[in-house]
Design an enzyme around this catalytic site. Structure first.
Site, PDB file in Angstrom:
ATOM      1  N   LYS A 131      11.740 145.730 -13.796  1.00 48.60           N
ATOM      2  CA  LYS A 131      13.098 145.301 -14.179  1.00 48.60           C
ATOM      3  C   LYS A 131      13.202 143.803 -13.924  1.00 48.60           C
ATOM      4  O   LYS A 131      12.790 143.318 -12.862  1.00 48.60           O
ATOM      5  CB  LYS A 131      14.116 146.059 -13.330  1.00 48.60           C
ATOM      6  CG  LYS A 131      15.552 145.588 -13.486  1.00 48.60           C
ATOM      7  CD  LYS A 131      16.486 146.490 -12.713  1.00 48.60           C
ATOM      8  CE  LYS A 131      17.871 145.894 -12.603  1.00 48.60           C
ATOM      9  NZ  LYS A 131      18.815 146.813 -11.970  1.00 48.60           N
TER      10      LYS A 131
HETATM   11  C1  R5P Z   1      19.100 144.470  -8.764  1.00 53.82           C
HETATM   12  O1  R5P Z   1      18.855 143.636  -8.015  1.00 53.82           O
HETATM   13  C2  R5P Z   1      20.022 145.549  -8.437  1.00 53.82           C
HETATM   14  O2  R5P Z   1      19.497 146.753  -8.888  1.00 53.82           O
HETATM   15  C3  R5P Z   1      21.359 145.244  -8.996  1.00 53.82           C
HETATM   16  O3  R5P Z   1      22.340 145.908  -8.316  1.00 53.82           O
HETATM   17  C4  R5P Z   1      21.447 145.548 -10.456  1.00 53.82           C
HETATM   18  O4  R5P Z   1      20.358 145.054 -11.145  1.00 53.82           O
HETATM   19  C5  R5P Z   1      22.626 144.908 -11.011  1.00 53.82           C
HETATM   20  O5  R5P Z   1      22.804 145.220 -12.354  1.00 53.82           O
HETATM   21  P1  R5P Z   1      23.655 144.186 -13.195  1.00 53.82           P
HETATM   22  O6  R5P Z   1      23.046 142.838 -12.954  1.00 53.82           O
HETATM   23  O7  R5P Z   1      23.492 144.604 -14.611  1.00 53.82           O
HETATM   24  O8  R5P Z   1      25.055 144.291 -12.721  1.00 53.82           O
END
Ligand code: R5P
Length: 292
Positions: free
Chosen positions: A205
């Site tokens: 990711k």
């Molecule tokens: C990554 O560091 C964690 O999983 C985050 O909480 C997640 O990626 C956040 O998702 P977004 O940036 O789409 O809010």
């Protein structure tokens, strides 16, 4: 001194499809049945892609806007996603296994810092493989901070998960973490994603960036993008569309869905891009229609 990666100096074979040997998940042709079964719950065989809903923010941010009540905020979105990405505490307390049983679980398995700290990289493995199995997880998600003070520690965390996951056929998702002061360049993301894949993670990711196709091309496992900070809905859909068009195998999106003006419409618009090949413009029209 090894050479420094610059896009100009490399041939990424852009436009040449990944040389698959049959299985629909990039880089996973040679795994065993259980691993492939879990990966197929995450990456839908029809599209080869995935829509993950990230709601693990509370593990270091507390009750983030849009996630004040996990029991109220998350269940309405569940029908439209493929994967719930959260902590074991959030899942056990607020998500019904009865109504989300057909969804895959990406279980947040690293933690150790909070928004109160300068250095977010001081993490440990916070969930062991036995509890991941007990949670019926389909993959374990751990942050890796390349270039941060605790880089080696976070690589060790990832390696523990990969080693344990290999014993039972459970994939690991390495999450490229960017500290507060870290740069977000294509060069950095190519380095971090490639390192994580070579450590054995089956999924990576990361964030969307310029020259994103060089990031996906040079990473031998599927990349899903985080959404990042809340953007206006048209911009979030365009980012999503570009990421998919440039080789991402899905999104693991949080704030740009649950903080949208209409989260249920937004998650369906994102789904349209990920699984139905909608353009960003078509997805925006869908969003506008659904929120009426
Ligand atoms: C990554 O560091 C964690 O999983 C985050 O909480 C997640 O990626 C956040 O998702 P977004 O940036 O789409 O809010």
């Amino acid at each position: 001194m090894p050479d420094i990666d610059t896009a100009a100096s490399k041939d990424y074979g852009i436009g040449i499809p990944y040389q698959s040997q049959g299985f629909h998940v990039k880089g996973s042709d040679h795994y065993d049945w259980g691993m492939k079964s879990r990966l197929s719950r995450i990456f839908q065989p029809k599209s080869g892609r995935t829509l993950m809903l990230a709601f693990d923010h509370g593990y270091f941010l507390g009750p983030t806007s849009g996630l004040e009540r996990l029991d109220l905020n998350i269940p309405p979105l569940v029908p439209y996603i493929d994967v719930l990405m959260g902590t074991r505490g959030a899942l056990r307390t607020c998500i019904s296994p009865a109504t989300s049983g057909d969804k895959a679980i990406a279980l947040r398995c690293s933690s150790g810092s909070s928004v109160l700290e300068e250095d977010l990289s001081n993490e440990c493995v916070s969930v062991d493989i036995q509890d991941a199995i007990r949670m019926n997880a389909d993959c374990m998600a751990l942050q890796v901070f390349i270039g941060a003070p605790h880089q080696k520690q976070t690589i060790e965390n990832l390696s523990i998960a990969v080693n344990e996951g290999m014993k039972v056929g459970m994939p690991t998702m390495g999450v490229v973490a960017v500290g507060k002061t870290m740069e977000r360049t294509p060069q950095y993301f190519r380095l971090a994603t490639r390192m994580i894949a070579e450590f054995g993670a089956q999924i990576v990711k990361t964030y969307y960036c310029d020259d994103f196709e060089t990031v996906t091309a040079s990473c031998p496992v599927p990349i899903v993008i985080a959404g990042g900070k809340k953007l206006p809905e048209p911009e979030a859909l365009t980012m999503c569309y570009r990421a998919i068009s440039e080789g991402a195998a899905g999104v693991d999106m949080g704030r740009n869905i649950f903080q949208a003006d209409h989260p249920i419409a937004m998650v369906q618009a994102v789904r349209g891009i990920v699984h139905d090949n909608l353009t960003d413009k078509q997805a925006l029209e869908l969003y506008k229609d659904l929120k009426k």
